[in-house]
Write a protein that holds these residues in place. Structure first.
Motif, PDB file in Angstrom:
ATOM      1  N   GLY A  83       0.783  -1.227   0.000  1.00  0.00           N
ATOM      2  CA  GLY A  83       0.000   0.000   0.000  1.00  0.00           C
ATOM      3  C   GLY A  83       0.812   1.272   0.000  1.00  0.00           C
ATOM      4  N   ALA A  84       2.065   1.205   0.491  1.00  0.00           N
ATOM      5  CA  ALA A  84       2.846   2.426   0.674  1.00  0.00           C
ATOM      6  C   ALA A  84       3.197   3.093  -0.651  1.00  0.00           C
ATOM      7  N   MET A  85       3.486   2.294  -1.685  1.00  0.00           N
ATOM      8  CA  MET A  85       3.909   2.839  -2.978  1.00  0.00           C
ATOM      9  C   MET A  85       3.051   2.305  -4.126  1.00  0.00           C
ATOM     10  N   ARG A  86       1.902   1.692  -3.804  1.00  0.00           N
ATOM     11  CA  ARG A  86       1.058   1.019  -4.796  1.00  0.00           C
ATOM     12  C   ARG A  86       1.869  -0.008  -5.569  1.00  0.00           C
ATOM     13  N   GLY A  87       2.693  -0.754  -4.859  1.00  0.00           N
ATOM     14  CA  GLY A  87       3.528  -1.787  -5.447  1.00  0.00           C
ATOM     15  C   GLY A  87       4.442  -2.355  -4.391  1.00  0.00           C
ATOM     16  N   ASN A  88       5.036  -3.497  -4.679  1.00  0.00           N
ATOM     17  CA  ASN A  88       5.883  -4.161  -3.693  1.00  0.00           C
ATOM     18  C   ASN A  88       7.308  -3.640  -3.761  1.00  0.00           C
ATOM     19  N   ILE A  89       7.507  -2.402  -3.366  1.00  0.00           N
ATOM     20  CA  ILE A  89       8.826  -1.790  -3.299  1.00  0.00           C
ATOM     21  C   ILE A  89       9.377  -1.993  -1.893  1.00  0.00           C
ATOM     22  N   ASP A  90      10.663  -2.335  -1.818  1.00  0.00           N
ATOM     23  CA  ASP A  90      11.303  -2.604  -0.541  1.00  0.00           C
ATOM     24  C   ASP A  90      11.107  -1.434   0.424  1.00  0.00           C
ATOM     25  N   LEU A  91      10.885  -1.761   1.699  1.00  0.00           N
ATOM     26  CA  LEU A  91      10.670  -0.716   2.695  1.00  0.00           C
ATOM     27  C   LEU A  91      11.860   0.228   2.810  1.00  0.00           C
ATOM     28  N   LEU A  92      13.079  -0.270   2.551  1.00  0.00           N
ATOM     29  CA  LEU A  92      14.243   0.613   2.599  1.00  0.00           C
ATOM     30  C   LEU A  92      14.194   1.661   1.498  1.00  0.00           C
ATOM     31  N   ASP A  93      13.483   1.365   0.411  1.00  0.00           N
ATOM     32  CA  ASP A  93      13.351   2.300  -0.706  1.00  0.00           C
ATOM     33  C   ASP A  93      12.071   3.129  -0.616  1.00  0.00           C
ATOM     34  N   THR A  94      11.391   3.066   0.523  1.00  0.00           N
ATOM     35  CA  THR A  94      10.129   3.790   0.717  1.00  0.00           C
ATOM     36  C   THR A  94      10.375   4.971   1.643  1.00  0.00           C
ATOM     37  N   PRO A  95      10.347   6.212   1.121  1.00  0.00           N
ATOM     38  CA  PRO A  95      10.613   7.384   1.967  1.00  0.00           C
ATOM     39  C   PRO A  95       9.386   7.783   2.783  1.00  0.00           C
ATOM     40  N   GLN A  96       8.955   6.891   3.626  1.00  0.00           N
ATOM     41  CA  GLN A  96       7.756   7.095   4.425  1.00  0.00           C
ATOM     42  C   GLN A  96       7.793   6.115   5.575  1.00  0.00           C
ATOM     43  N   SER A  97       7.274   6.500   6.712  1.00  0.00           N
ATOM     44  CA  SER A  97       7.186   5.600   7.854  1.00  0.00           C
ATOM     45  C   SER A  97       6.017   4.640   7.652  1.00  0.00           C
ATOM     46  N   VAL A  98       6.315   3.355   7.675  1.00  0.00           N
ATOM     47  CA  VAL A  98       5.313   2.315   7.450  1.00  0.00           C
ATOM     48  C   VAL A  98       5.537   1.199   8.465  1.00  0.00           C
ATOM     49  N   THR A  99       4.475   0.721   9.072  1.00  0.00           N
ATOM     50  CA  THR A  99       4.540  -0.462   9.923  1.00  0.00           C
ATOM     51  C   THR A  99       3.714  -1.569   9.288  1.00  0.00           C
ATOM     52  N   VAL A 100       4.306  -2.751   9.169  1.00  0.00           N
ATOM     53  CA  VAL A 100       3.603  -3.912   8.630  1.00  0.00           C
ATOM     54  C   VAL A 100       3.411  -4.915   9.762  1.00  0.00           C
ATOM     55  N   ILE A 101       2.151  -5.276  10.026  1.00  0.00           N
ATOM     56  CA  ILE A 101       1.814  -6.222  11.091  1.00  0.00           C
ATOM     57  C   ILE A 101       1.358  -7.517  10.436  1.00  0.00           C
ATOM     58  N   PRO A 102       2.200  -8.565  10.432  1.00  0.00           N
ATOM     59  CA  PRO A 102       1.830  -9.813   9.761  1.00  0.00           C
ATOM     60  C   PRO A 102       0.874 -10.648  10.597  1.00  0.00           C
ATOM     61  N   ASP A 103       0.132 -11.540   9.919  1.00  0.00           N
ATOM     62  CA  ASP A 103      -0.839 -12.357  10.636  1.00  0.00           C
ATOM     63  C   ASP A 103      -0.168 -13.324  11.600  1.00  0.00           C
ATOM     64  N   PHE A 104       1.120 -13.626  11.387  1.00  0.00           N
ATOM     65  CA  PHE A 104       1.832 -14.524  12.291  1.00  0.00           C
ATOM     66  C   PHE A 104       1.826 -13.965  13.716  1.00  0.00           C
ATOM     67  N   VAL A 105       2.028 -12.658  13.842  1.00  0.00           N
ATOM     68  CA  VAL A 105       2.045 -12.020  15.160  1.00  0.00           C
ATOM     69  C   VAL A 105       0.652 -12.011  15.777  1.00  0.00           C
ATOM     70  N   THR A 106      -0.336 -11.611  15.015  1.00  0.00           N
ATOM     71  CA  THR A 106      -1.692 -11.497  15.566  1.00  0.00           C
ATOM     72  C   THR A 106      -2.319 -12.864  15.827  1.00  0.00           C
ATOM     73  N   ASP A 107      -1.893 -13.898  15.085  1.00  0.00           N
ATOM     74  CA  ASP A 107      -2.337 -15.251  15.420  1.00  0.00           C
ATOM     75  C   ASP A 107      -1.792 -15.661  16.783  1.00  0.00           C
ATOM     76  N   GLU A 108      -0.529 -15.328  17.052  1.00  0.00           N
ATOM     77  CA  GLU A 108       0.046 -15.628  18.368  1.00  0.00           C
ATOM     78  C   GLU A 108      -0.717 -14.920  19.480  1.00  0.00           C
ATOM     79  N   GLN A 109      -1.179 -13.726  19.206  1.00  0.00           N
ATOM     80  CA  GLN A 109      -1.876 -12.940  20.224  1.00  0.00           C
ATOM     81  C   GLN A 109      -3.344 -13.312  20.347  1.00  0.00           C
ATOM     82  N   LEU A 110      -3.815 -14.235  19.497  1.00  0.00           N
ATOM     83  CA  LEU A 110      -5.233 -14.605  19.449  1.00  0.00           C
ATOM     84  C   LEU A 110      -6.104 -13.358  19.286  1.00  0.00           C
ATOM     85  N   ALA A 111      -5.664 -12.460  18.408  1.00  0.00           N
ATOM     86  CA  ALA A 111      -6.416 -11.232  18.153  1.00  0.00           C
ATOM     87  C   ALA A 111      -7.766 -11.568  17.534  1.00  0.00           C
ATOM     88  N   ARG A 112      -8.781 -10.841  17.961  1.00  0.00           N
ATOM     89  CA  ARG A 112     -10.136 -11.085  17.452  1.00  0.00           C
ATOM     90  C   ARG A 112     -10.716  -9.893  16.701  1.00  0.00           C
TER      91      ARG A 112
END
Length: 710
Positions: free
Chosen positions: A52-81
């Protein structure tokens, strides 16, 4: 009770076992993907790109913007609902009110609008309900103005929800979880190829959730929620270069209604909860019934090795009935409080479409990653609303459901608009170390509202630039600066007693300056980020008394207001040692209203000066893993208006969560058992919302989950 104590005891032992987790972090690159449990990499904590940051899969190091990506692996561990539990992994996101079974948020202190603050796979999404998260691969928090790529949106940023895709390999997972209140959630996830050559692939999910809340209505009944989610997506390779993806999902969600808790606004108990903290002021028959459908398709065409075209369409159909009792705030509800029952029906229709061309080419010694595209939104809203007679409810009374029906409304309110924009963006590699991002967008919006025989038109347009410079001193680090703008259209002045009645209001503009840095450490296993930001909003709408009154005009609306938010953020995500993984962040925020006769110098509601979070995983063995996490939210205001100012304060709090998971194999079926304890120390705290609709934090709650992967 015995089960509760034994579970807590196990959780405490798990926490003590995790103490030595922070060992020295030097290791070889082969260790990053070394550990596999249930077929998944532990370093799914770290994600290298955000679509979403650049409307394409550009590496975060090449993205001049602060972006946080929260993968489902983390939220599955947390049993997020829900989405609130997902976004708690980013300290720049603050929870707001959960009034009427919806979740509101702020990014960098700016409230996210339900209509333009959320995306699903890059499509604008109406988010006036509790988002289903089981279908999500990851959640991306795009910080700062993002209007250059997505059009109308707020200055704080956007939340982009990326859904799961079909897989080539067969996948079939079953999951079940429950908690100490008796809530249950069943999940089924199936995916794979539908034909021998794998050119047709599918993914389907079903989720059935029955939730019993800890809060109670005046008659002692707990609030309940019943949700059914169905999801289907199919990828079809039309040719070797063209793939069509179609998607359908449906959320049927019915729950008891809760308009939020109340805090004292005066006296010695100012800021404290009125009545019992688990009290719901709505009457027991109040409910909300939501049905949301999404039907969409995306087409990807790899024109050649350097150029790609993507286009897509989505139609979101959102229908809601809300029957409420309309409790009115009072500081003495024990002696009765005012209620006014109502029945309301809302119909939102969101049609979105886009087309993007992306390409890589060179001009001389310069390399270009180029984007040109357009997107649109066709919006419709209709409302039927019938109110009953006002009355007084005395706690302990039995008041039957009211005889009101939204079908009796003969004066339907309707609103519609269409919005489209064109954008162009170029990421230019000047040298191996220096890159420049430049982009600009033009938007048009045309809106009409109807109420009976009255119609109000409002048109707006905006130009949204974005500019960034990236310096990469090494292959694993970057430093960037950026300038970006946002715009949010405003309606016409519709109050006939306003001195500026029938005047078109200009869009609200946000301007951000940001400087940041991103580093991939420990052989690219850990992503570290930092950012300084300064955001100013202009053209804020201000309405005040018109003195002396001229004719019937006793109010005047202008756009003299401003708002400034500045601060810094730090983040870490990935692997510390062979056995320890971490995701965490913190934010300092100074937020103020400016140039406003009513709000000048005040801080917005739910904009804490300090906030932080951390979630860790410690692998004890190949089968046993422990989690420990904490969330800190600093002191916040529950009021920010002319009469009360910032006088109502919600105290800072720290909430500690933990969990443990054990994995084993039964004849080729991978099994996982997880125990989580949320709010381990049973901390009392007040969460988001103003003093008239605040959310009270839940006490200690144990959850147990079982998953089978066939």
């Amino acid at each position: 009770m015995a089960l509760k104590l034994s579970c807590v005891g196990l959780a405490v032992i798990s926490a003590l076992t995790a103490v030595p987790a922070l060992a020295e972090a030097e290791h070889g690159a082969d260790n990053i993907e070394r550990i596999n449990v249930l077929g998944r990499s532990f370093n799914d904590y770290k994600t290298g790109s955000a679509s979403g940051a650049m409307r394409g899969n550009i590496d975060l190091l090449d993205t001049p913007q602060s972006v946080t990506v929260i993968p489902d692996f983390v939220t599955d561990e947390q049993l997020a609902r829900n989405l609130s539990e997902v976004l708690s992994n980013d300290s720049s996101v603050t929870a707001g009110s959960e009034k009427w079974n919806r979740q509101q948020f702020s990014i960098r202190g700016f409230a996210l609008d339900s209509g333009n603050g959320f995306l699903v796979n890059g499509h604008q999404h109406w988010s006036h309900y509790i988002q289903p998260i089981e279908t999500l691969e990851q959640v991306e928090v795009l910080k700062g103005p993002s209007s250059m790529l997505y059009g109308q949106s707020g200055p704080g940023g956007l939340v982009n929800m990326v859904t799961k895709r079909p897989t080539y390999d067969a996948l079939f997972n079953l999951g079940f979880d429950t908690d100490e209140y008796g809530s249950t959630r069943f999940q089924m996830d199936a995916s794979g190829a539908a034909n021998d050559d794998g050119s047709v692939r599918y993914r389907t999910m079903v989720v059935k959730q029955d939730t019993t809340y800890w809060t109670e209505y005046p008659n002692g009944e707990n609030k309940e929620r019943d949700r059914l989610l169905t999801f289907l997506t199919v990828d079809v390779d039309l040719t070797d270069d063209i793939t069509l993806s179609v998607k359908y999902d449906n959320t049927a969600d019915k729950a008891g209604l809760d308009s939020g808790a109340w805090l004292y606004s005066t006296g010695e108990h100012k800021g404290e909860v009125i009545g019992d903290k688990d009290k719901i002021w709505e009457l027991p028959w109040a409910f909300i019934d939501i049905n949301v459908q999404n039907v969409g398709a995306d087409l990807t065409w790899h024109i050649n090795d350097n150029w790609q075209m993507k286009t897509g369409y989505n139609h979101q159909m959102y229908e809601r009935q809300r029957m409420g009792s309309g409790p009115k705030y009072t500081e003495d509800p024990a002696n009765g409080y005012s209620v006014q029952p109502f029945d309301r029906h809302d119909d939102w229709q969101y049609k979105t479409a886009y087309v993007d061309f992306t390409g890589n080419f060179t001009t001389g010694s310069f390399e270009h990653q180029f984007l040109i595209g357009a997107n649109m939104l066709d919006y419709y809203y209709g409302q039927l609303y019938v109110k009953g007679q006002k009355g007084t409810y005395i706690p302990g009374q039995n008041i039957p459901p009211p005889d009101v029906n939204y079908h009796d409304d003969k004066d339907k309110y309707e609103s519609e608009y269409y919005h489209y924009g064109f954008y162009i963006q170029d990421l230019i590699s000047l040298t191996e170390q220096w890159k420049v991002l430049a982009g600009v967008r033009y938007d048009e919006q045309h809106k009409t509202s109807y109420k009976g025989d009255k119609a109000f038109d409002n048109n707006a347009n905006a130009l949204s630039p974005k500019f960034g410079v990236i310096y990469e001193p090494t292959d694993f680090g970057s430093i960037y600066v950026n300038y970006s703008k946002s715009f949010t259209p405003k309606d016409r002045v519709t109050n006939s007693k306003d001195a500026n009645y029938n005047t078109d209001l200009k869009p609200e503009y946000g301007t951000q300056y940001e400087i940041g840095t991103k580093w991939e450490l420990f052989d690219s296993g850990l992503l570290m980020t930092a950012a300084l930001f300064d955001i100013t909003v202009e053209n804020r709408v201000v309405t005040q008394d018109y003195t002396p009154a001229v004719g019937d005009a006793d109010k005047i609306t202008t756009q003299d207001g401003e708002q400034n938010h500045k601060g810094f953020e730090l983040g870490a995500q990935g692997q510390l040692t062979d056995a320890v993984f971490i995701t965490g962040s913190m934010m300092y925020l100074a937020a103020k209203y400016e140039s406003d006769p009513k709000l000048d110098g005040l801080t917005p509601i739910d904009a804490p000066k300090w906030s932080a979070n951390i979630w860790t995983r410690y692998e004890v063995t190949d089968q046993l893993a422990l989690n420990l996490g904490a969330q800190y939210v600093g002191e916040r205001y529950a009021s920010a208006d002319a009469s009360l100012g910032n006088s109502i304060v919600k105290d800072a709090f720290v909430r500690v969560d933990m969990g443990a998971a054990y994995n084993w194999d039964i004849k080729g079926t991978e099994m996982s058992l997880r125990l989580n304890v949320k709010n381990l120390f049973d901390t009392d705290y007040i969460d988001g919302g103003s003093y008239k609709e605040v959310t009270i934090g839940q006490g200690r709650n144990l959850s147990l989950a079982l998953e089978a992967r066939f």
